[in-house]
Every structure is written in structure tokens, then in C-alpha cells.
Design a protein around this motif. Structure first.
Motif, PDB file in Angstrom:
ATOM      1  N   ALA A 102       0.828  -1.211   0.000  1.00 38.81           N
ATOM      2  CA  ALA A 102       0.000   0.000   0.000  1.00 38.81           C
ATOM      3  C   ALA A 102       0.860   1.258   0.000  1.00 38.81           C
ATOM      4  CB  ALA A 102      -0.925  -0.009   1.216  1.00 38.81           C
ATOM      5  N   LEU A 103       1.946   1.239   0.763  1.00 43.50           N
ATOM      6  CA  LEU A 103       2.843   2.384   0.789  1.00 43.50           C
ATOM      7  C   LEU A 103       3.483   2.582  -0.579  1.00 43.50           C
ATOM      8  CD1 LEU A 103       4.353   4.618   2.297  1.00 43.50           C
ATOM      9  CD2 LEU A 103       6.037   2.900   3.011  1.00 43.50           C
ATOM     10  N   GLY A 104       3.980   1.475  -1.158  1.00 40.89           N
ATOM     11  CA  GLY A 104       4.614   1.569  -2.466  1.00 40.89           C
ATOM     12  C   GLY A 104       3.648   2.025  -3.538  1.00 40.89           C
ATOM     13  N   PHE A 105       2.436   1.475  -3.520  1.00 34.38           N
ATOM     14  CA  PHE A 105       1.424   1.840  -4.513  1.00 34.38           C
ATOM     15  C   PHE A 105       1.080   3.320  -4.402  1.00 34.38           C
ATOM     16  CE2 PHE A 105      -2.971   2.330  -5.956  1.00 34.38           C
ATOM     17  CZ  PHE A 105      -2.928   1.707  -7.200  1.00 34.38           C
ATOM     18  N   SER A 106       0.932   3.800  -3.185  1.00 33.89           N
ATOM     19  CA  SER A 106       0.597   5.215  -2.965  1.00 33.89           C
ATOM     20  C   SER A 106       1.707   6.133  -3.457  1.00 33.89           C
ATOM     21  CB  SER A 106       0.325   5.462  -1.480  1.00 33.89           C
ATOM     22  OG  SER A 106      -0.755   4.688  -1.024  1.00 33.89           O
ATOM     23  N   VAL A 107       2.946   5.785  -3.117  1.00 33.96           N
ATOM     24  CA  VAL A 107       4.083   6.607  -3.539  1.00 33.96           C
ATOM     25  C   VAL A 107       4.177   6.636  -5.062  1.00 33.96           C
ATOM     26  CG1 VAL A 107       6.609   6.722  -3.595  1.00 33.96           C
ATOM     27  CG2 VAL A 107       5.428   6.310  -1.433  1.00 33.96           C
ATOM     28  N   GLU A 108       4.073   5.474  -5.693  1.00 31.57           N
ATOM     29  CA  GLU A 108       4.199   5.408  -7.149  1.00 31.57           C
ATOM     30  C   GLU A 108       3.086   6.183  -7.848  1.00 31.57           C
ATOM     31  OE1 GLU A 108       4.993   1.998 -10.584  1.00 31.57           O
ATOM     32  OE2 GLU A 108       4.015   1.432  -8.690  1.00 31.57           O
ATOM     33  N   ALA A 109       1.849   5.974  -7.394  1.00 28.38           N
ATOM     34  CA  ALA A 109       0.702   6.622  -8.042  1.00 28.38           C
ATOM     35  C   ALA A 109       0.732   8.139  -7.845  1.00 28.38           C
ATOM     36  CB  ALA A 109      -0.597   6.042  -7.493  1.00 28.38           C
ATOM     37  N   VAL A 110       0.984   8.577  -6.626  1.00 28.32           N
ATOM     38  CA  VAL A 110       1.002  10.016  -6.340  1.00 28.32           C
ATOM     39  C   VAL A 110       2.140  10.698  -7.091  1.00 28.32           C
ATOM     40  CG1 VAL A 110       1.405  11.733  -4.539  1.00 28.32           C
ATOM     41  CG2 VAL A 110      -0.140   9.814  -4.107  1.00 28.32           C
ATOM     42  N   ALA A 111       3.331  10.082  -7.100  1.00 25.20           N
ATOM     43  CA  ALA A 111       4.475  10.688  -7.784  1.00 25.20           C
ATOM     44  C   ALA A 111       4.224  10.806  -9.283  1.00 25.20           C
ATOM     45  CB  ALA A 111       5.731   9.858  -7.526  1.00 25.20           C
ATOM     46  N   ASP A 112       3.636   9.782  -9.893  1.00 22.56           N
ATOM     47  CA  ASP A 112       3.330   9.847 -11.324  1.00 22.56           C
ATOM     48  C   ASP A 112       2.360  10.975 -11.623  1.00 22.56           C
ATOM     49  OD1 ASP A 112       4.951   7.832 -12.292  1.00 22.56           O
ATOM     50  OD2 ASP A 112       3.429   6.264 -12.103  1.00 22.56           O
ATOM     51  N   GLN A 113       1.329  11.090 -10.798  1.00 19.92           N
ATOM     52  CA  GLN A 113       0.336  12.142 -11.013  1.00 19.92           C
ATOM     53  C   GLN A 113       0.926  13.527 -10.790  1.00 19.92           C
ATOM     54  OE1 GLN A 113      -2.684  11.854 -12.272  1.00 19.92           O
ATOM     55  NE2 GLN A 113      -2.449   9.639 -12.462  1.00 19.92           N
ATOM     56  N   GLN A 114       1.772  13.653  -9.776  1.00 16.72           N
ATOM     57  CA  GLN A 114       2.382  14.955  -9.494  1.00 16.72           C
ATOM     58  C   GLN A 114       3.251  15.419 -10.657  1.00 16.72           C
ATOM     59  OE1 GLN A 114       4.412  14.198  -5.774  1.00 16.72           O
ATOM     60  NE2 GLN A 114       2.756  15.128  -4.567  1.00 16.72           N
ATOM     61  N   LYS A 115       4.088  14.530 -11.160  1.00 17.47           N
ATOM     62  CA  LYS A 115       4.988  14.936 -12.241  1.00 17.47           C
ATOM     63  C   LYS A 115       4.210  15.272 -13.500  1.00 17.47           C
ATOM     64  CE  LYS A 115       9.435  14.004 -14.293  1.00 17.47           C
ATOM     65  NZ  LYS A 115      10.652  13.179 -14.243  1.00 17.47           N
ATOM     66  N   TYR A 116       3.201  14.469 -13.812  1.00 18.10           N
ATOM     67  CA  TYR A 116       2.400  14.758 -15.002  1.00 18.10           C
ATOM     68  C   TYR A 116       1.694  16.112 -14.855  1.00 18.10           C
ATOM     69  CZ  TYR A 116      -1.054  14.568 -18.678  1.00 18.10           C
ATOM     70  OH  TYR A 116      -1.811  14.884 -19.776  1.00 18.10           O
ATOM     71  N   TYR A 117       1.167  16.362 -13.671  1.00 17.74           N
ATOM     72  CA  TYR A 117       0.464  17.626 -13.427  1.00 17.74           C
ATOM     73  C   TYR A 117       1.415  18.813 -13.569  1.00 17.74           C
ATOM     74  CZ  TYR A 117      -1.902  21.357 -10.868  1.00 17.74           C
ATOM     75  OH  TYR A 117      -2.443  22.570 -10.506  1.00 17.74           O
ATOM     76  N   TYR A 118       2.587  18.698 -12.946  1.00 14.87           N
ATOM     77  CA  TYR A 118       3.542  19.805 -12.990  1.00 14.87           C
ATOM     78  C   TYR A 118       3.993  20.087 -14.421  1.00 14.87           C
ATOM     79  CZ  TYR A 118       3.855  19.184  -7.936  1.00 14.87           C
ATOM     80  OH  TYR A 118       3.561  19.073  -6.605  1.00 14.87           O
TER      81      TYR A 118
END
Length: 333
Positions: free
Chosen positions: A157-173
Motif C-alpha cells: 500500500a505504501l509503495g502503490f501510494s508513492v508510485e501513483a502520487v508521484a506519477d500524477q504529481q509529475k504529469y500535473y507539474y
């Protein structure tokens, strides 16, 4: 409920053949049409297919089998859909610019993807196979909810959250131009790690493996089955090796540094400080494990280069790599 026996009792050959068929079908489409849009999607969706197939034909719906298979499928759906969405928006994948038209080079990538998907899927495939789940050989799963199971779910769950949030953050930025061209992405999780999605993916597969190996503690399970479960540790290990030394960090670190170096040494003087800003980012931002800059920055260089895995092989040398980069840039002009 009796598992279906297909080709071998570990489902190794069956899942390998399915993976080969799935990937070669994707290769045929991608090479014929010269498109990048299905490449990563074919890889991610293959994980979903193997987890679901092995669960259904295994016909043994213990809680552990269902949970482990579901976690793999959730991860696969997320990564496949995100990568498909991203490449549709960008139009192409620059990784294939030099090999897209060369059949054997392009095929080589797909063969690598076959081995990656099949090997990394081994924990859940073996767990669902008759070699582990068939009651006739003592394949009763230990009660689900052990400390190892809980730890595995938390790590996933920690890994999934980190991976998903980081992907979304970079795409958004990037899509919203929230980060100026001359600055690295240093917002959100990217302020704590230069590659948070890779760290998240590693955690996901360590979590899956921890959940899947619990039946190995069952005293009535054959030794070969126990060995197979423990041997499936190649899944998180291969994930680590690929991301650290293969198509992960090595293909990201130096090219990114090169871009900022050339930007700083280009004709547009407004980006003259780009290389300086990027060096500061390297100094204060962990390469993999998310660590607050206030803690990471002051750490001794030897700690960063060893324990925290920011190995010298990732470093861009201004004298050596910079000279080559400037020469190539001049030739392109």
C-alpha cells in the motif's frame, strides 16, 4: 475445489507461453503500425492477465490467493492505464526513437519485456498453482492475517501510494507548466526523491512476495513447493536490478543532467543558471528513498554514494560527459 493441472504443476510453462503470445502480439502491432501507444500498456496489462488466469484456473480461492492476485491486478490496471494515457497525450515514447524502425532492436525490447513480466509475476503465479494450493498434497494455506501478511499489505500500500502520487504529481507539474523550464521537478514527493515511482514499484513487489510466501511455513507442503515460493524472491530482486541498473535510473539520471547542462550552456541566457540549480537539486535530493532535503543535504558524500545508492555511475561529468554533449549539440546545429 481442485486446481487445473496445465503443462506443469507450477504454471511456469503455461504463464510463459501466455506472456510470449501477449507480448509478440503487441510487438507485431507496434512494429507494423510504428506506434508507441500500446507498448507499456501491453506490459502492464500482461501482469493482470497472469494474475487473473492463475487465480481462476488454480480454482483455489483462499483469502491469501485472492488478496495477492487482486493487489497485482490493481497495480497492473493503474500502471497500464496511466502509461497509456501519458503516451496518448505526448504522442510518442522517445525511448524508441532509435529502434522503432529496426525490427531486431525493437524485438529485443519486447523479449526483455517478456522476461520481465513473467519473472516478476512468479510469486502470485506459484501461489495460485497446484504445487502450492492443491489440498491433496497438503496445500492448505496458513490462516491469512499473519504478521507477514499484514506487513506485506502495508508495504504494498505504501509503495502503490508513492508510485501513483508521484506519477500524477509529475504529469500535473509538466502539463500545467508549474515548473519553469530551467528548474528540475522539485515539488511534492519529487522534493524528497529524484525517482519516487521507482521506489514505490520496488516496495509493491516486496509486499506481494511477502504475502505469497506464507504457505512455505506449512509443514505438510512438499519441499519443492516451499523452495519455489522462496525462490520467487527473484521477482522483487529483478525489479530492483532493472530499476537501479537497467532501464530505470541509468536511462534517467545522465540524460536529465545532460539536458540541464546543455540548457545552461546554450544561446538562451535566461537559462544560464539551469545547471547550477540542477546541481543543487542533486545535492539536496535523495536519488531513490524519499528523505527530507533538510536531512539528506548535509549527509556525508560517502553515505550518499553507498548506503543511499547514489552511485558514481549515475553522475554526469562536466569535463567528460559535458564535452561530448556540447560536441554533439554543435554537430546537430
Amino acid at each position: 475445489m481442485v486446481p487445473v493441472h496445465a503443462l506443469d504443476r507450477f504454471y511456469l510453462l503455461l504463464t510463459f507461453l501466455v506472456t510470449v503470445g501477449w507480448q509478440l502480439s503487441g510487438f507485431a502491432i507496434a512494429y507494423t503500425l510504428k506506434v508507441d501507444k500500446i507498448t507499456d500498456f501491453t506490459g502492464g496489462s500482461n501482469f493482470f492477465v497472469l494474475a487473473l488466469l492463475s487465480l481462476l484456473i488454480g480454482n483455489t480461492f483462499y483469502a491469501r490467493n485472492i488478496v495477492a492476485s487482486a493487489l497485482v491486478m490493481v497495480w497492473a490496471v493503474r500502471i497500464a492505464s496511466f502509461l497509456l494515457f501519458r503516451v496518448i497525450k505526448t504522442g510518442r515514447d522517445a525511448r524508441f526513437d532509435n529502434i522503432r524502425s529496426h525490427i531486431f532492436k525493437f524485438l529485443g525490447f519486447w523479449i526483455g519485456q517478456i522476461l520481465w513480466v513473467w519473472t516478476v509475476s512468479l510469486p502470485v503465479v506459484i501461489l495460485n498453482s497446484p504445487a502450492v494450493s492443491d489440498k491433496r498434497i497438503g496445500g492448505d494455506n496458513p490462516k491469512f492475517g499473519t504478521g507477514r501478511d499484514i506487513a506485506g499489505i502495508i508495504i504494498w500500500a505504501l509503495g502503490f501510494s508513492v508510485e501513483a502520487v508521484a506519477d500524477q504529481q509529475k504529469y500535473y507539474y509538466k502539463s500545467r507548466n508549474k515548473i519553469p523550464k530551467g528548474l528540475p521537478t522539485n515539488r511534492g514527493l519529487w522534493a524528497w526523491s529524484r525517482h519516487p515511482p521507482y521506489f514505490g514499484e520496488m516496495l509493491c513487489w516486496w509486499g506481494i512476495w511477502m504475502i505469497c510466501i506464507s504457505p512455505a511455513t506449512n509443514g505438510s507442503l512438499p519441499t519443492s513447493s516451499k523452495s519455489a515460493l522462496y525462490g520467487s524472491v527473484v521477482s522483487p530482486l529483478l525489479t530492483f536490478i532493472i530499476l537501479m541498473f537497467g532501464s530505470g535510473l541509468p536511462t534517467a539520471e545522465k540524460p536529465t543532467a545532460k539536458r540541464f547542462f546543455l540548457l545552461s550552456n546554450g544561446r538562451d541566457t535566461q537559462y544560464a543558471s539551469a545547471w547550477k540549480h540542477y546541481q543543487e537539486y542533486l545535492q539536496n535530493t535523495s536519488i531513490l528513498i524519499p528523505i527530507p532535503p533538510s536531512i539528506y543535504g548535509p549527509l556525508p558524500r560517502i553515505i550518499k554514494r553507498t548506503i543511499l545508492m547514489d552511485f558514481p555511475m549515475y553522475s554526469f561529468s562536466e569535463e567528460k560527459d559535458g564535452e561530448v554533449a556540447l560536441h554533439e549539440a554543435q554537430e546537430d546545429e
